[in-house]
Motif scaffolding. Structure first.
Motif, PDB file in Angstrom:
ATOM      1  N   GLU A  19      14.239  -4.231   8.917  1.00 15.70           N
ATOM      2  CA  GLU A  19      14.844  -4.136   7.598  1.00 15.70           C
ATOM      3  C   GLU A  19      13.840  -3.927   6.473  1.00 15.70           C
ATOM      4  O   GLU A  19      14.232  -3.564   5.363  1.00 15.70           O
ATOM      5  N   VAL A  20      12.565  -4.160   6.704  1.00 16.57           N
ATOM      6  CA  VAL A  20      11.549  -3.975   5.675  1.00 16.57           C
ATOM      7  C   VAL A  20      10.393  -3.167   6.235  1.00 16.57           C
ATOM      8  O   VAL A  20       9.877  -3.478   7.316  1.00 16.57           O
ATOM      9  N   VAL A  21       9.992  -2.137   5.495  1.00 10.92           N
ATOM     10  CA  VAL A  21       8.830  -1.335   5.857  1.00 10.92           C
ATOM     11  C   VAL A  21       7.653  -1.795   4.997  1.00 10.92           C
ATOM     12  O   VAL A  21       7.791  -1.990   3.788  1.00 10.92           O
ATOM     13  N   GLU A  22       6.491  -1.986   5.633  1.00 10.43           N
ATOM     14  CA  GLU A  22       5.268  -2.357   4.921  1.00 10.43           C
ATOM     15  C   GLU A  22       4.165  -1.392   5.316  1.00 10.43           C
ATOM     16  O   GLU A  22       3.912  -1.178   6.509  1.00 10.43           O
ATOM     17  N   VAL A  23       3.520  -0.787   4.326  1.00 14.08           N
ATOM     18  CA  VAL A  23       2.398   0.123   4.563  1.00 14.08           C
ATOM     19  C   VAL A  23       1.198  -0.435   3.813  1.00 14.08           C
ATOM     20  O   VAL A  23       1.314  -0.853   2.653  1.00 14.08           O
ATOM     21  N   TYR A  24       0.039  -0.442   4.463  1.00 13.38           N
ATOM     22  CA  TYR A  24      -1.126  -1.092   3.874  1.00 13.38           C
ATOM     23  C   TYR A  24      -2.401  -0.388   4.319  1.00 13.38           C
ATOM     24  O   TYR A  24      -2.430   0.346   5.313  1.00 13.38           O
ATOM     25  N   HIS A  25      -3.453  -0.616   3.552  1.00 13.81           N
ATOM     26  CA  HIS A  25      -4.778  -0.174   3.957  1.00 13.81           C
ATOM     27  C   HIS A  25      -5.726  -1.361   3.924  1.00 13.81           C
ATOM     28  O   HIS A  25      -6.097  -1.900   4.957  1.00 13.81           O
ATOM     29  N   ASN A  26      -6.085  -1.823   2.733  1.00 20.56           N
ATOM     30  CA  ASN A  26      -6.935  -2.996   2.610  1.00 20.56           C
ATOM     31  C   ASN A  26      -6.213  -4.025   1.739  1.00 20.56           C
ATOM     32  O   ASN A  26      -5.439  -4.834   2.228  1.00 20.56           O
ATOM     33  N   ARG A  27      -6.418  -3.948   0.423  1.00 20.03           N
ATOM     34  CA  ARG A  27      -5.793  -4.931  -0.452  1.00 20.03           C
ATOM     35  C   ARG A  27      -4.371  -4.547  -0.842  1.00 20.03           C
ATOM     36  O   ARG A  27      -3.493  -5.397  -0.944  1.00 20.03           O
ATOM     37  N   GLU A  28      -4.140  -3.255  -1.068  1.00 18.54           N
ATOM     38  CA  GLU A  28      -2.813  -2.839  -1.511  1.00 18.54           C
ATOM     39  C   GLU A  28      -1.843  -2.783  -0.339  1.00 18.54           C
ATOM     40  O   GLU A  28      -2.093  -2.112   0.673  1.00 18.54           O
ATOM     41  N   HIS A  29      -0.716  -3.467  -0.496  1.00 21.81           N
ATOM     42  CA  HIS A  29       0.371  -3.439   0.483  1.00 21.81           C
ATOM     43  C   HIS A  29       1.634  -2.987  -0.228  1.00 21.81           C
ATOM     44  O   HIS A  29       2.013  -3.551  -1.260  1.00 21.81           O
ATOM     45  N   ASP A  30       2.296  -1.965   0.316  1.00 18.81           N
ATOM     46  CA  ASP A  30       3.485  -1.376  -0.286  1.00 18.81           C
ATOM     47  C   ASP A  30       4.692  -1.636   0.613  1.00 18.81           C
ATOM     48  O   ASP A  30       4.619  -1.443   1.840  1.00 18.81           O
ATOM     49  N   TYR A  31       5.801  -2.040  -0.002  1.00 17.08           N
ATOM     50  CA  TYR A  31       6.975  -2.472   0.759  1.00 17.08           C
ATOM     51  C   TYR A  31       8.204  -1.675   0.348  1.00 17.08           C
ATOM     52  O   TYR A  31       8.319  -1.222  -0.794  1.00 17.08           O
ATOM     53  N   LEU A  32       9.157  -1.579   1.307  1.00 17.50           N
ATOM     54  CA  LEU A  32      10.440  -0.925   1.046  1.00 17.50           C
ATOM     55  C   LEU A  32      11.529  -1.644   1.822  1.00 17.50           C
ATOM     56  O   LEU A  32      11.352  -1.978   3.004  1.00 17.50           O
TER      57      LEU A  32
END
Length: 665
Positions: A154-167
């Motif tokens: 139900e939730v998508v999370e995309v990240y690299h290092n510090r920044e995490h983006d959610y949908l």
């Protein structure tokens, strides 16, 4: 913009006479914003972040929507019948997608670090209809080397290092399919495979190392809401982000919800004139919580054709701050907190020597990449001295206008800053009374500029009349008189114009719109000394000459060019482009000239020029887009170019409207 998308755009735009390949243009569509997020919503409903300068987060590089029914996907990109507007005076963007039997109203709103897109269906829609989407995140500015998590389907999370983006969605989120990046060969092929191609279902490893994902959201009672959230994992743990995301989807679950939130979270003035609301909205959209403003949305992400726009310049920002002070004084807009934030930002960013750097990040005031920090290095030439003058003009004007309500500790801070600032101006002033050679306001040449001298005259004069230390006032008045006398050396009697600059003693007689600053400077200088008739006649002749030489009219646009022989961003066009900054500056200056030359209309009719120039930047003018936005410049064909909307142009337009309103009241 991710590198692959830049390559694809380069292929499509290469050879176009008016497009610069690889840019991410915003000439159409509208922006939603919160001070933390600056989100562009295209006429197709596609969403993209321009948030980095305001928050430090890159967020969405692509988010497109469509619908699925009858087993077929219909992307909104392919629709011909769409409409877009703001809801009232807020920053809630409403986009209507029209189908044969039903409409879909898309509402986009940004709140803090979150952005919500609500869909409402009206009419007779199919029972099996669902919203489909493809999103591509860009955490930490990384296209590759990113990770993806799908939490409980139900939730998508995309990240690299510090920044995490959610949908996530307010309804059931299904068909979540990570999408791998197209390979360079696919991008460069004759038929590009963009934005993505689906991963193999059994390739878990590859599918979790990508920033792209497609999804489907169920429609319940005719609505669903898609929410994205950007977070720094060090400041907001994953559990907190997931909780905030869940709360946002509940609070933005209906059209009434998002309309209410729009009115609560985006401060606005219920002015009776649409232009006032438009300009105030733009300036707030471009503002960080610090109060500092970016010049415009960053449209040239790889800096191929410009030096970038997603920064705070102290010239542009302080000019906007001055314009807001003037407009507030004339229209009673209630902007005291806006002025307070600007003053606090300038106090926090002033250098020890009393000057300001080239440009800074609006999110925190730290030094940003630039090419005019020579004074920081010890090289005076590669420095734009007019920026320090602009910041000082605002601080002194603010201190005078709000003296009785500014807390005493802040008044002391401002007085001390003005004293240091006068010392900073002195460092850049030569013994002949003109500023030393430095960079100009357009940042494209060095010399001793009339505009810089006018800026210094304005700063010294306003400080000489401000409620600050008497010795500072006296010193500033003496310096103002010295500059006033030195301006005679810049006069070209055979051309009827003040030279734009002096280089090695030679005067450059090209007309330049920055010299409009002479009028405001002399209006303030009049408070401490007489402006003799000879100077007034010269200033009047200068404006008449400059307006006529910079005026340009084609079948599609009318306005002022930046300066004569300006070749920047011409592409294949012959001749200078029309700029909204210059046209607006001209309209404002003409309006101010009525006050400086109250009894003359021959040969220079200031009121007529004010009418003529303002008409072109007004909401129905040739230089204003249907959105109400003012782009930086136009091609002769009427095609807009460069940063859109440009904050400086909107500040000028607002102040000019206010001045015209006061004159005609």
């Amino acid at each position: 913009m991710a590198f692959r998308r830049s390559l694809a755009d380069y292929k499509q735009a290469e050879g176009d006479p008016e497009l610069f390949p690889g840019e991410r243009r915003t000439h159409s569509g509208l922006f939603a914003g919160s001070g933390r997020r600056l989100v562009h919503v295209a006429p197709t409903g596609a969403v993209r972040d321009y948030s980095y300068p305001l928050s430090g987060f890159h967020g969405i590089t692509a988010l497109r929507f469509g619908v699925r029914f009858g087993g077929t996907v219909h992307w909104f990109d392919d629709l011909d019948d769409t409409r877009q507007r703001y809801h009232g005076n807020t920053a809630l963007v409403e986009t209507v997608h029209r189908f044969d039997e039903f409409d879909i109203v898309q509402r986009d709103i940004s709140v803090g670090f979150s952005h919500s897109t609500l869909f409402e269906l009206t009419g007779d829609w199919p029972d099996d209809l669902s919203i489909v989407g493809f999103v591509e995140f860009f955490p930490d500015g990384q296209e590759g080397r990113v990770g993806q998590l799908i939490h409980d389907d139900e939730v998508v999370e995309v990240y690299h290092n510090r920044e995490h983006d959610y949908l996530r969605a307010s309804t059931e989120l299904s068909a979540i399919t990570p999408e791998q990046s197209a390979q360079f060969g696919e991008v460069l092929a004759e038929t590009s495979r963009l934005p993505r191609h689906s991963s193999e279902t059994d390739n878990y490893e590859g599918s979790r190392l990508t920033g792209g994902v497609s999804f489907r959201a169920a429609v319940e009672d005719g609505t669903t809401t898609i929410v994205t959230r950007l977070a720094d994992i060090e400041d907001e743990p994953r559990s907190d982000s997931l909780a905030a995301l869940a709360d946002q989807t509940q609070r933005h679950g209906s059209p009434a919800d998002v309309r209410a939130v729009a009115h609560e979270t985006f401060p606005h003035v219920d002015a009776t004139d649409e232009l006032v609301n438009t300009d105030l909205r733009v300036l707030r959209l471009l503002s960080a919580p610090t109060g500092a403003r970016i010049a415009g949305p960053e449209f040239d992400p790889y800096y191929q054709y410009s030096g970038g726009y997603g920064y705070t310049w102290f010239r542009d920002d302080a000019e906007i701050a001055q314009f807001l002070l003037k407009a507030d004084g004339e229209l009673g807009l209630g902007l005291a907190d806006t002025h307070r934030k600007s003053a606090a930002f300038y106090l926090a960013t002033q250098l020890d020597d009393g000057r300001w750097p080239h440009r800074v990040w609006p999110m925190n005031g730290r030094l940003a990449p630039g090419w005019a920090n020579g004074h920081v290095e010890g090289n005076e030439t590669h420095y734009q001295a007019d920026q320090t003058a602009s910041a000082l003009v605002f601080l002194a004007t603010y201190l005078s206008a709000y003296h009785d309500i500014i807390p005493e500790p802040t008044r002391t801070e401002i007085r001390n800053a003005l004293a240091r600032g006068v010392g900073g101006l002195d460092r850049s002033l030569a013994t002949d009374g003109l500023p030393l050679a430095c960079e100009n306001a357009w940042e494209n040449m060095d010399g001793r500029f009339t505009h810089t001298a006018a800026g210094f005259l304005h700063a010294y004069s306003v400080i000489a009349t401000a409620p600050c230390h008497p010795r500072v006032r006296d010193h500033a008045a003496e310096r103002a008189r010295r500059i006033d006398a030195a301006l005679d050396t810049m006069w070209l009697p055979d051309k009827g114009i003040y030279a734009r600059r002096s280089v090695d003693g030679e005067l450059d007689g090209r007309a330049d719109s920055t010299t409009f600053s002479l009028i405001d400077a002399h209006l303030v200088y009049e408070r401490i000394a007489d402006v003799d008739d000879d100077r007034l006649r010269r200033l009047e002749r200068h404006l008449d000459t400059t307006f006529n030489r910079l005026w340009k009219e084609t079948d599609d646009i009318r306005g002022l060019t930046r300066f004569e022989a300006d070749t920047w961003r011409q592409r294949t066009q012959d001749g200078e482009k029309v700029w909204t900054v210059s046209t607006g500056w001209g309209a404002y200056t003409a309006e101010r000239a009525i006050e400086l030359f109250p009894d003359t209309d021959e040969p220079f009719d200031a009121a007529a020029w004010s009418d003529r120039l303002f008409a072109e930047i007004d909401l129905s003018g040739s230089l204003c887009l249907p959105s109400g936005y003012l782009p930086e410049q136009f091609f002769d064909t009427g095609s807009p170019d460069s940063a859109t909307p440009l904050g400086w142009s909107h500040g000028i337009r607002l102040a000019t409207f206010a001045a015209r309103h006061a004159r005609n009241a």
